[in-house]
Motif scaffolding. Structure first.
Motif, PDB file in Angstrom:
ATOM      1  N   UNK A 275     -24.833  79.777   8.628  1.00  0.00           N
ATOM      2  CA  UNK A 275     -23.590  79.307   9.204  1.00  0.00           C
ATOM      3  C   UNK A 275     -23.265  77.935   8.643  1.00  0.00           C
ATOM      4  N   UNK A 276     -22.007  77.738   8.236  1.00  0.00           N
ATOM      5  CA  UNK A 276     -21.612  76.457   7.669  1.00  0.00           C
ATOM      6  C   UNK A 276     -21.710  75.350   8.696  1.00  0.00           C
ATOM      7  N   UNK A 277     -21.400  75.640   9.941  1.00  0.00           N
ATOM      8  CA  UNK A 277     -21.526  74.635  10.994  1.00  0.00           C
ATOM      9  C   UNK A 277     -22.975  74.603  11.437  1.00  0.00           C
TER      10      UNK A 277
ATOM     11  N   UNK B  66     -30.198  72.369   3.460  1.00  0.00           N
ATOM     12  CA  UNK B  66     -31.095  73.117   2.601  1.00  0.00           C
ATOM     13  C   UNK B  66     -32.304  72.309   2.135  1.00  0.00           C
ATOM     14  N   UNK B  67     -32.347  71.016   2.399  1.00  0.00           N
ATOM     15  CA  UNK B  67     -33.452  70.194   1.918  1.00  0.00           C
ATOM     16  C   UNK B  67     -33.962  69.285   3.015  1.00  0.00           C
ATOM     17  N   UNK B  68     -35.211  68.973   2.961  1.00  0.00           N
ATOM     18  CA  UNK B  68     -35.812  68.040   3.906  1.00  0.00           C
ATOM     19  C   UNK B  68     -36.155  66.778   3.130  1.00  0.00           C
ATOM     20  N   UNK B  69     -35.392  65.745   3.357  1.00  0.00           N
ATOM     21  CA  UNK B  69     -35.559  64.482   2.641  1.00  0.00           C
ATOM     22  C   UNK B  69     -36.809  63.780   3.141  1.00  0.00           C
ATOM     23  N   UNK B  70     -37.639  63.364   2.231  1.00  0.00           N
ATOM     24  CA  UNK B  70     -38.895  62.700   2.587  1.00  0.00           C
ATOM     25  C   UNK B  70     -38.694  61.188   2.520  1.00  0.00           C
ATOM     26  N   UNK B  71     -38.410  60.575   3.642  1.00  0.00           N
ATOM     27  CA  UNK B  71     -38.153  59.141   3.642  1.00  0.00           C
ATOM     28  C   UNK B  71     -39.431  58.314   3.578  1.00  0.00           C
ATOM     29  N   UNK B  72     -40.588  58.963   3.728  1.00  0.00           N
ATOM     30  CA  UNK B  72     -41.841  58.209   3.674  1.00  0.00           C
ATOM     31  C   UNK B  72     -42.204  57.832   2.232  1.00  0.00           C
ATOM     32  N   UNK B  73     -41.511  58.372   1.237  1.00  0.00           N
ATOM     33  CA  UNK B  73     -41.753  58.024  -0.165  1.00  0.00           C
ATOM     34  C   UNK B  73     -40.434  57.633  -0.815  1.00  0.00           C
ATOM     35  N   UNK B  74     -39.853  56.507  -0.397  1.00  0.00           N
ATOM     36  CA  UNK B  74     -38.531  56.145  -0.911  1.00  0.00           C
ATOM     37  C   UNK B  74     -38.531  55.651  -2.346  1.00  0.00           C
ATOM     38  N   UNK B  75     -39.683  55.237  -2.867  1.00  0.00           N
ATOM     39  CA  UNK B  75     -39.736  54.696  -4.220  1.00  0.00           C
ATOM     40  C   UNK B  75     -39.947  55.801  -5.237  1.00  0.00           C
ATOM     41  N   UNK B  76     -39.494  55.551  -6.437  1.00  0.00           N
ATOM     42  CA  UNK B  76     -39.737  56.493  -7.522  1.00  0.00           C
ATOM     43  C   UNK B  76     -41.217  56.461  -7.888  1.00  0.00           C
ATOM     44  N   UNK B  77     -41.763  57.605  -8.221  1.00  0.00           N
ATOM     45  CA  UNK B  77     -43.168  57.704  -8.595  1.00  0.00           C
ATOM     46  C   UNK B  77     -43.353  57.064  -9.970  1.00  0.00           C
ATOM     47  N   UNK B  78     -44.270  56.112 -10.067  1.00  0.00           N
ATOM     48  CA  UNK B  78     -44.479  55.378 -11.323  1.00  0.00           C
ATOM     49  C   UNK B  78     -44.963  56.289 -12.452  1.00  0.00           C
TER      50      UNK B  78
ATOM     51  N   UNK C 191     -27.933  65.212  -2.260  1.00  0.00           N
ATOM     52  CA  UNK C 191     -27.865  66.299  -1.277  1.00  0.00           C
ATOM     53  C   UNK C 191     -28.032  65.754   0.127  1.00  0.00           C
ATOM     54  N   UNK C 192     -29.018  64.914   0.318  1.00  0.00           N
ATOM     55  CA  UNK C 192     -29.266  64.378   1.652  1.00  0.00           C
ATOM     56  C   UNK C 192     -28.107  63.492   2.106  1.00  0.00           C
ATOM     57  N   UNK C 193     -27.569  62.675   1.221  1.00  0.00           N
ATOM     58  CA  UNK C 193     -26.441  61.805   1.567  1.00  0.00           C
ATOM     59  C   UNK C 193     -25.221  62.636   1.963  1.00  0.00           C
ATOM     60  N   UNK C 194     -24.957  63.699   1.213  1.00  0.00           N
ATOM     61  CA  UNK C 194     -23.825  64.576   1.540  1.00  0.00           C
ATOM     62  C   UNK C 194     -24.046  65.236   2.894  1.00  0.00           C
ATOM     63  N   UNK C 195     -25.263  65.685   3.155  1.00  0.00           N
ATOM     64  CA  UNK C 195     -25.560  66.287   4.462  1.00  0.00           C
ATOM     65  C   UNK C 195     -25.317  65.286   5.586  1.00  0.00           C
TER      66      UNK C 195
ATOM     67  N   UNK D  67     -21.441  64.885  11.023  1.00  0.00           N
ATOM     68  CA  UNK D  67     -20.532  64.650  12.159  1.00  0.00           C
ATOM     69  C   UNK D  67     -19.451  65.717  12.336  1.00  0.00           C
ATOM     70  N   UNK D  68     -19.079  66.404  11.249  1.00  0.00           N
ATOM     71  CA  UNK D  68     -18.074  67.460  11.367  1.00  0.00           C
ATOM     72  C   UNK D  68     -18.711  68.848  11.394  1.00  0.00           C
ATOM     73  N   UNK D  69     -20.038  68.892  11.482  1.00  0.00           N
ATOM     74  CA  UNK D  69     -20.749  70.155  11.651  1.00  0.00           C
ATOM     75  C   UNK D  69     -20.796  71.047  10.431  1.00  0.00           C
ATOM     76  N   UNK D  70     -20.720  70.461   9.248  1.00  0.00           N
ATOM     77  CA  UNK D  70     -20.745  71.253   8.016  1.00  0.00           C
ATOM     78  C   UNK D  70     -22.017  71.008   7.228  1.00  0.00           C
ATOM     79  N   UNK D  71     -22.286  71.914   6.287  1.00  0.00           N
ATOM     80  CA  UNK D  71     -23.425  71.767   5.392  1.00  0.00           C
ATOM     81  C   UNK D  71     -22.922  71.606   3.955  1.00  0.00           C
ATOM     82  N   UNK D  72     -23.846  71.357   3.076  1.00  0.00           N
ATOM     83  CA  UNK D  72     -23.559  71.151   1.663  1.00  0.00           C
ATOM     84  C   UNK D  72     -22.717  72.278   1.060  1.00  0.00           C
TER      85      UNK D  72
END
Length: 178
Positions: A2-4, A16-28, A46-50, A55-60
């Motif tokens: 469902x889009x909403x 569709x994705x689970x953003x991992x905020x525990x590793x915010x830095x790029x891997x060296x 993707x995460x930013x768009x989600x 707030x409007x109940x939509x997905x990517x």
């Protein structure tokens, strides 16, 4: 899907994705490697768009179809899929979800009765305007603190890279056929 989005904070995963905020830095390990940077930018995109759409109940899956229909409302599902480089099944699922959300309807084409046109509803037009604002907001974030020259250069480099990858794919496929 469902889009909403369903408002379920106890869900075991996010679509569709689970953003991992525990590793915010790029891997060296991949420091400066372009393919890795592209992948990581796409994941954050993707995460930013989600976050913008939540707030409007939509997905990517609604992001680009609404953008296209806002500008060119009333095109066939196949044409919309072609414009977005999506297979028939993928665009069909996206349109089905938008239809269930009350944002689009399918109407018979007056000139070709075999063809159904995808049209925004009144609510769909309102939401597509909101999404256009979100797209502007996101694009401003991507190039924040870039000069106008840097923005133009960045866009040109991305387009050249896109073309280069396309040329590589075409060449590789041609070699496979030979």
């Amino acid at each position: 899907m469902d889009t909403r989005k369903k408002n379920n904070k106890n869900a075991s995963f996010r679509e569709p994705h689970d953003y991992k905020s525990d590793r915010p830095l790029l891997d060296s390990l991949f420091s400066g490697e372009i393919d890795y940077l592209i992948r990581m930018i796409r994941m954050r995109e993707i995460y930013a768009i989600e976050l913008l759409l939540e707030p409007v109940g939509l997905t990517l899956s609604a992001w680009y179809p609404l953008a296209v229909l806002r500008v060119e409302d009333g095109m066939s599902q196949r044409e919309l899929g072609s414009r977005l480089n999506l297979k028939d099944a993928a665009i069909g699922k996206a349109i089905d979800a938008l239809e269930r959300a009350g944002l689009v309807v399918r109407k018979k084409d007056a000139t070709d009765r075999r063809k159904a046109l995808v049209c925004l509803t009144k609510e769909g037009k309102t939401i597509s305007e909101a999404v256009a604002g979100m797209r502007d907001q996101f694009q401003a974030v991507v190039v924040k603190d870039f000069s106008e020259i840097e923005k133009a250069t960045f866009r040109d480099l991305l387009e050249r890279s896109y073309q280069n990858i396309g040329d590589f794919i075409t060449s590789s496929l041609d070699k496979k056929r030979d």
